[in-house]
Design a protein around this motif. Structure first.
Motif, PDB file in Angstrom:
ATOM      1  N   ALA A  74       4.675   9.050  -6.602  1.00 19.59           N
ATOM      2  CA  ALA A  74       4.840   7.916  -5.684  1.00 19.59           C
ATOM      3  C   ALA A  74       3.807   6.836  -6.005  1.00 19.59           C
ATOM      4  N   ARG A 112      10.874   3.883   0.207  1.00 19.17           N
ATOM      5  CA  ARG A 112       9.826   3.430  -0.707  1.00 19.17           C
ATOM      6  C   ARG A 112       8.737   2.671   0.073  1.00 19.17           C
ATOM      7  N   TYR A 170      18.358   5.189  -6.425  1.00 24.79           N
ATOM      8  CA  TYR A 170      17.014   5.684  -6.122  1.00 24.79           C
ATOM      9  C   TYR A 170      17.062   6.991  -5.329  1.00 24.79           C
ATOM     10  N   GLN A 215       4.504   5.691 -10.092  1.00 26.57           N
ATOM     11  CA  GLN A 215       5.752   5.017 -10.429  1.00 26.57           C
ATOM     12  C   GLN A 215       6.053   3.844  -9.497  1.00 26.57           C
ATOM     13  N   TYR A 216       5.705   4.003  -8.224  1.00 27.05           N
ATOM     14  CA  TYR A 216       6.091   2.984  -7.240  1.00 27.05           C
ATOM     15  C   TYR A 216       4.890   2.293  -6.615  1.00 27.05           C
ATOM     16  N   HIS A 217       3.685   2.611  -7.080  1.00 31.76           N
ATOM     17  CA  HIS A 217       2.469   1.960  -6.581  1.00 31.76           C
ATOM     18  C   HIS A 217       2.312   2.079  -5.081  1.00 31.76           C
ATOM     19  N   GLN A 218       2.827   3.197  -4.558  1.00 31.85           N
ATOM     20  CA  GLN A 218       2.626   3.439  -3.147  1.00 31.85           C
ATOM     21  C   GLN A 218       1.195   3.907  -2.916  1.00 31.85           C
TER      22      GLN A 218
END
Ligand code: ADP
Ligand code: ADP
Length: 230
Positions: free
Chosen positions: A187, A159, A121, A190-193
């Motif tokens: 962010a 993350r 990552y 892709q990472y649901h931040q």
């Protein structure tokens, strides 16, 4: 699920005749995966709000819940650990450690927490940030745009569920500014931040799924945008 919930939040600085009510009875909540812009005139309370969301300074009244946790009920030390795991900060000043190289600066939050970085990552992140050629360089050997990207990398390395950014494009030219916006959108996508970004930059506000406007410490409006979002 509300990842951020703010209820009746107030903050004043100073006492008596010099007292400033920086925030007054602010209430809103934010869902996971939202990209929220906070706008408003200088002095309207944007930075104060971001500090309260991040557990950096105690409110005078009201509550902040992050992932269901009452932030200011945590003891100072617990709050510091919670913050490091859940929240990534991007400040306008990059706050990079001058003696650490790009890669080390980015991994710093993990190292401080004695956690093994997810190598793939981190590699990916450095690639996305366009810093692969600079990974062994010190901050002093980087352009302003590159330093800002390192600061963003550091905020994303864990993350974290939440990314709080104070004018992340403020010191950048439009090309670098656009790259920063793309990274924040990534962010989210892709990472649901969840990203909360203070900005004067209309290009940033236009990319947000929602815009909170502050005026004199009050929440003047809270708009979901015209579906452009992320
Ligand atoms: P913005 O980020 O929108 O410019 P701030 O949150 O920085 O607004 O400031 C809101 C108000 O609170 C301003 O009137 C500012 O002068 C005041 N303020 C901010 N920080 C402090 C502080 N540490 N001490 C005293 N007053 C402060
Ligand atoms: P940016 O468009 O990111 O602001 P610049 O145009 O300022 O980049 O820099 C162009 C190239 O010069 C970059 O690859 C950067 O790494 C390099 N560079 C800029 N400033 C320095 C510096 N102080 N020391 C070493 N290399 C630098």
């Amino acid at each position: 699920m509300n990842v951020i919930s703010v209820d009746g939040l107030s903050k004043s600085y100073g006492k008596g005749t010099t007292q400033v009510n920086a925030l007054h009875d602010v209430t809103f909540s934010i869902n996971q995966g939202e990209l929220v812009a906070v706008v408003g005139a200088s002095g309207s309370g944007k930075s104060t709000l971001l500090h309260m969301l991040g557990g950096l300074d105690k409110p005078s009244g009201g509550y902040v819940h992050i992932d269901g946790e009452n932030l200011y009920e945590l003891k100072e030390k617990e709050r510091a650990v919670f913050r490091r795991r859940k929240i990534g900060f991007i400040f306008q000043s990059y706050n990079l450690i001058p003696v650490l190289n790009v890669e080390e600066n980015i991994q710093l939050p993990l190292l401080l927490d004695h956690r093994q970085p997810d190598k793939a990552y981190i590699q990916d992140l450095i690639q996305t940030l366009g810093l692969q050629e600079r990974r062994k360089h010190l901050p002093s050997e980087l352009s302003g745009g590159q330093q800002q990207r390192v600061a963003i990398g550091r905020a994303l390395a864990y993350r974290p569920a939440i990314v709080l950014a104070d004018e992340p494009t403020g010191n950048l030219d439009s090309r670098n500014g656009q790259e920063v916006i793309e990274l924040l959108k990534l962010a989210v996508r892709q990472y649901h931040q969840t990203v909360v970004v203070i900005t004067h930059d209309m290009n940033v506000a236009a990319e947000a799924s929602r815009v909170l406007t502050l005026q004199d410490g009050r929440l003047l409006s809270d708009t979901s945008s015209n579906g452009r979002g992320v």
